[in-house]
Design a protein around this motif. Structure first.
Motif, PDB file in Angstrom:
ATOM      1  N   SER A 130      34.038  43.749  67.844  1.00 27.01           N
ATOM      2  CA  SER A 130      32.943  42.381  67.059  1.00 27.01           C
ATOM      3  C   SER A 130      31.728  42.553  67.919  1.00 27.01           C
ATOM      4  N   PRO A 131      31.607  42.663  69.334  1.00 28.48           N
ATOM      5  CA  PRO A 131      29.645  43.107  69.329  1.00 28.48           C
ATOM      6  C   PRO A 131      29.101  44.170  68.776  1.00 28.48           C
ATOM      7  N   GLN A 141      19.421  37.209  69.239  1.00 30.55           N
ATOM      8  CA  GLN A 141      20.110  38.754  68.387  1.00 30.55           C
ATOM      9  C   GLN A 141      18.954  39.636  68.274  1.00 30.55           C
ATOM     10  N   ARG A 197      34.557  40.475  75.532  1.00 35.08           N
ATOM     11  CA  ARG A 197      33.574  40.147  74.757  1.00 35.08           C
ATOM     12  C   ARG A 197      32.409  40.361  75.410  1.00 35.08           C
ATOM     13  N   LEU A 245      29.005  45.078  65.169  1.00 30.92           N
ATOM     14  CA  LEU A 245      27.809  44.497  64.486  1.00 30.92           C
ATOM     15  C   LEU A 245      26.411  44.927  64.729  1.00 30.92           C
ATOM     16  N   VAL A 265      22.307  40.424  74.510  1.00 29.97           N
ATOM     17  CA  VAL A 265      22.209  39.747  75.927  1.00 29.97           C
ATOM     18  C   VAL A 265      23.805  39.042  75.555  1.00 29.97           C
ATOM     19  N   LYS A 298      29.529  45.046  75.673  1.00 22.67           N
ATOM     20  CA  LYS A 298      28.083  45.374  75.311  1.00 22.67           C
ATOM     21  C   LYS A 298      26.786  45.633  75.649  1.00 22.67           C
TER      22      LYS A 298
END
Lengths: 372, 288
Positions: free
Chosen positions: A96-97, A71, A145, A100, A75, A149
Motif C-alpha cells: 500500500s505505501p 505525507q 509495511r 500510494l 517517514v 518504503k
C-alpha cells in the motif's frame, strides 16, 4: 540524512507534553527510553510530522521542515497496536505505501514486497487477511509495511509491547539485524531498560516530558548523568541509599560505615545518594571489601532463573531504606526473615543531593569484554 | 472427582421458563393450533389440516403485499444504511458538540411508534401540516397522501427514514469511535486520501455494526405496522398494505383466525430465512 530538533516543545490544551528538547539524530538505531507518560510518543509524532511542535524547529539535513505535513516527509511509523488495513491481504498491505506513491511499476512493487516479506519471514502469508494472522505475524506485516518504503526516517513506538515474551525476544533480535543493515534513522521507543541495552546504538532517556540524557547506550547506562536516569535505566529498580561522606568515610544509617573506594575518593564531604543496581547486591561476600547491611526480607519473587529479593533495612533511630537484590538461581526466603546483604563499594554510583552524578563505578576491562 | 448435582439451579431458571412459556410458547402453540382448524365460534371448530396454508400461499393479495413489503424494506436499507454512515461520519467526535448532536439525533428513537405516526399524519396534511403545506403551496407540487398511492408510499418511507436512520447513525458512530487513532495516522503517513481512508479503514472496521444495522432495519421494516397503520391505514387502496397490516386485517378485521394463524407462521418463517440469508451473505463478503 540528519534529523535535528531545536528547542522543540509541545503543549496540548495548556498542558506540557514535551519541555524544550534538542537533539541530533544520525542514521543508525536511536532508542527512546522512558516510563509511560515520558513523552516518547509525543516526541516521535513531532519527529514524524504528525504533530507540529508548539515552539522550536525540526530540521532535516539542515532544512526546516517544521510545518511540513507528514505525507510529504517520507517517514514510516510502527505502532504498538497492530495497524494493518483490515480488508487488504498481507501482500496488498505491504504494497500500500508503494501504490500510494504512484511511482513504482508493478514488477518493482512485486519485487520489493516479496523481498521485504521474506526478510520479515511472512513470505508464505501474503494471501491472507490480517485478521487471519497471529499477533506476531500481524506486527511483522505492519513492520514490513514500514520497511518497504525504505524511508530515511523509521519510527517504532513500542512495537513489541503487545507481543508475548518469546515472540518479543525473537522479533527484537531480527529487528536489530535489519536496522543495522539500513542506512536510515531508526527511532525505537521502549519502557524497558533491557531492550535498550540489547538494541544498542544511541539512547535518549526521557521522563515526564523532559530529555534527561542522550548518548551511546552503554555510556548512558554506565554513567547516568542524573539519579533519575539511573532509575529509568534500571530494571529491577535502582537501589538508592542516603549517605553522608565525612573524612574519607561514608556513613549509612544504622552506623554502617566504609572507607571511600578510589572512584569516590575525591568527593567533598556532605550528603549524597548512593545508587547500586540490583544485580550488584549479593547475599554473600566474595571479595572481602563488601559493605554488610542487615535487613529484613519483604518479598522474594522468581523471574525465570533469577530471584529478586526485596528487603528493608531499619536501624533503631528510624533510618531505613529499601534494597532490591537480583540473585541468579532460585532461592527460598520467608517473610520478615533476617538476612545480610552485601554491596561492593566499587560498584556504587554517587549522586549529589540534587541528583547529579558525582561519581560512577570504574569499568574494568573484564566488564567491557563481557558487554561487547 | 465426582460432579456434585445441585437441583436448586432449576429453581433459579424457573421464573424465566414460566414467563417465556406464558409470553411466547403458549401463544405460539395457540397459533399453531388455530392454523389447522377453522374456528367458527366459541367451542365450534373444524379440523382442516393444511388447507389454510395452501390458501395462504396461493393468495394473490398476499403475494402483492409480500412484494410491496420487500420493495419497501429494500428501499429502507438502500436509504438508511448509507445515510446513517454519512451522518455518523459527519458528527463531531468529541466535546460537548458530540453529546449535543447525539441527543438530538437520538430523539426520534425515543418517540413511541404510534406518536410518530400521528406526528407525520398531521405533518403531511396540506391544510394544517407544515410539510404538506410546504410541498403543496410553496414548492407548488400536488401532494396528498390520503388520495395518491405514490404520495402515501413516499410519506411512509420518509417517515421511516426519519424515525430509524438515527439508529443506524448511532451504531456506526459507536463503530467509528472504536477505531484506534493510529489507523488514521498510518493512513496519513501513507498519504491516503479521505476516500481511501473510508474505503480501506472505516468501512471494513464498521462491518460488524453494519451487519447488525442491516439485520435490525430489515427485520423491523419487514414487520412494520404501527406507523403506516396510523398514517394511511394501509391505503389508499392497498398502496401501503404491508404484510403485517394485511395480517391484522384478516385476523382482527375479519376475525379469520385460522387463515391469520397460518399466515403468521409463514410470515415468521420468511423473516427467519431472509435474516439468515443476509447474515451469511454479509459474513461471506467480509471473509473474501
Amino acid at each position: 540524512m540528519k534529523l535535528v530538533l531545536e528547542a522543540v516543545t509541545r503543549e496540548v490544551n495548556g498542558e506540557s507534553h514535551l519541555y524544550s528538547m534538542s537533539m541530533a539524530l544520525e542514521p543508525g538505531l536511536n532508542v527512546l527510553l522512558g516510563p509511560t507518560q515520558a513523552g516518547k510518543t509525543s516526541l516521535m509524532r513531532v519527529m514524524a510530522g504528525l504533530d507540529r511542535p508548539t515552539t522550536g524547529q525540526v530540521l532535516v539535513d539542515g532544512q526546516d521542515v517544521t510545518g511540513r505535513p507528514v505525507q510529504q516527509r517520507n517517514v514510516a511509523f510502527v505502532y504498538q497496536q497492530f495497524i494493518n488495513y483490515p480488508s487488504l491481504t498481507v501482500f496488498e498491505n505491504i504494497a500500500s505505501p508503494l501504490r500510494l506513491q504512484k511511482k513504482f511499476s508493478n514488477d518493482e512493487i512485486q519485487r520489493r514486497v516479496r523481498e521485504t516479506a521474506e526478510m520479515m519471514r511472512i513470505g508464505h502469508l501474503l494471501d491472507r487477511l490480517p485478521a487471519a494472522l497471529s499477533g506476531g505475524q500481524q506486527q511483522r506485516t505492519a513492520i514490513a509495511r514500514a520497511l518497504v518504503k525504505q524511508a530515511p526516517l523509521l519510527l517504532l513506538d513500542e512495537p513489541l509491547v503487545n507481543l508475548d515474551y518469546k515472540l518479543r525476544e525473537e522479533l527484537r533480535a531480527e529487528l536489530g539485524q535489519i536496522f543495522a543493515r539500513r542506512n536510515a534513522i531508526v527511532v525505537y521507543s521502549t519502557t524497558e531498560p533491557l531492550e535498550a541495552l540489547l538494541m544498542g546504538g544511541v539512547t535518549a532517556v526521557l521522563d515526564k516530558g523532559d530529555l534527561l540524557q542522550i548518548g551511546p547506550t552503554l555510556a548512558v547506562y554506565h554513567q547516568p548523568a542524573q539519579r533519575r536516569v539511573g532509575e529509568v535505566f534500571s530494571d529491577p529498580p535502582l537501589n538508592i541509599l542516603p549517605a553522608v561522606f565525612e573524612g574519607g568515610l561514608a556513613l549509612l544509617s544504622g552506623d554502617i560505615r566504609f572507607p571511600l573506594p578510589p572512584h569516590m575518593a575525591g568527593l567533598p564531604g556532605g550528603t549524597y545518594w548512593l545508587g547500586v543496581r540490583a544485580h550488584h547486591v549479593a547475599m554473600e561476600a566474595h571479595l572481602g571489601r563488601e559493605i554488610e547491611i542487615p535487613a529484613w526480607i519483604e518479598l522474594a519473587e522468581l523471574s525465570g532463573s533469577e530471584t529478586i529479593v526485596h528487603a528493608d533495612h531499619r536501624d533503631g533511630s528510624g533510618g531505613e531504606f529499601h534494597l532490591i537484590a537480583q540473585l541468579s538461581g532460585i532461592h527460598n526466603f520467608s517473610y520478615e526473615q533476617q538476612a545480610r546483604l552485601y554491596l561492593d563499594p566499587h560498584r556504587l554510583f554517587v549522586f549529589t543531593a540534587s541528583g547529579a552524578l558525582a561519581a560512577s563505578p570504574p569499568r574494568t576491562a573484564d566488564q567491557r569484554k563481557e558487554r561487547a | 472427582m465426582q460432579k456434585t448435582v445441585n437441583h436448586r439451579a432449576w429453581l433459579l431458571v424457573l421464573p424465566v421458563v414460566l414467563s417465556v412459556a406464558f409470553s411466547a410458547i403458549l401463544p405460539l402453540m395457540t397459533v399453531v393450533n388455530y392454523s389447522v382448524q377453522d374456528i367458527l365460534g366459541p367451542g365450534q371448530r373444524v379440523w382442516v389440516g393444511n388447507e389454510w396454508f395452501i390458501d395462504t400461499v396461493r393468495n394473490p393479495d398476499l403475494h402483492a403485499a409480500f412484494w410491496r413489503n420487500l420493495l419497501f424494506s429494500f428501499q429502507v436499507l438502500l436509504i438508511q444504511i448509507p445515510l446513517g454512515i454519512a451522518v455518523a461520519l459527519a458528527l463531531p467526535a468529541k466535546g460537548w458538540q458530540a453529546s449535543l448532536s447525539l441527543v438530538l439525533i437520538a430523539l426520534p428513537l425515543l418517540i413511541p411508534w404510534n406518536v410518530v405516526g400521528t406526528i407525520w399524519q398531521i405533518f403531511g396534511r396540506a391544510d394544517i401540516g407544515l410539510g404538506g403545506y410546504f410541498v403543496n403551496n410553496i414548492l407548488g407540487l400536488s401532494y396528498n397522501y390520503t388520495l395518491e398511492p405514490r404520495d402515501a408510499w413516499i410519506t411512509v418511507l420518509v417517515m421511516d427514514v426519519w424515525h430509524w436512520t438515527p439508529l443506524v447513525a448511532l451504531l456506526c458512530y459507536a463503530g467509528l469511535r472504536a477505531i484506534p487513532d493510529p489507523f488514521y495516522q498510518a493512513a496519513r503517513i501513507d498519504g491516503a486520501r479521505l476516500w481511501s481512508i473510508f474505503w480501506y479503514i472505516q468501512l471494513p472496521k464498521l462491518r460488524g455494526v453494519l451487519l447488525i444495522a442491516v439485520l435490525l432495519r430489515f427485520m423491523d421494516s419487514f414487520m412494520i405496522y404501527t406507523e403506516p397503520f396510523v398514517v394511511t391505514g394501509g391505503g389508499p387502496g392497498t398502496a401501503t398494505t404491508f404484510l403485517s397490516i394485511y395480517l391484522s386485517n384478516i385476523a382482527i378485521g375479519q376475525f379469520d383466525l385460522g387463515n391469520g394463524s397460518a399466515f403468521s407462521l409463514i410470515y415468521f418463517l420468511l423473516i427467519q430465512i431472509l435474516c439468515f440469508v443476509f447474515y451469511t451473505a454479509i459474513l461471506r463478503a467480509g471473509r473474501k
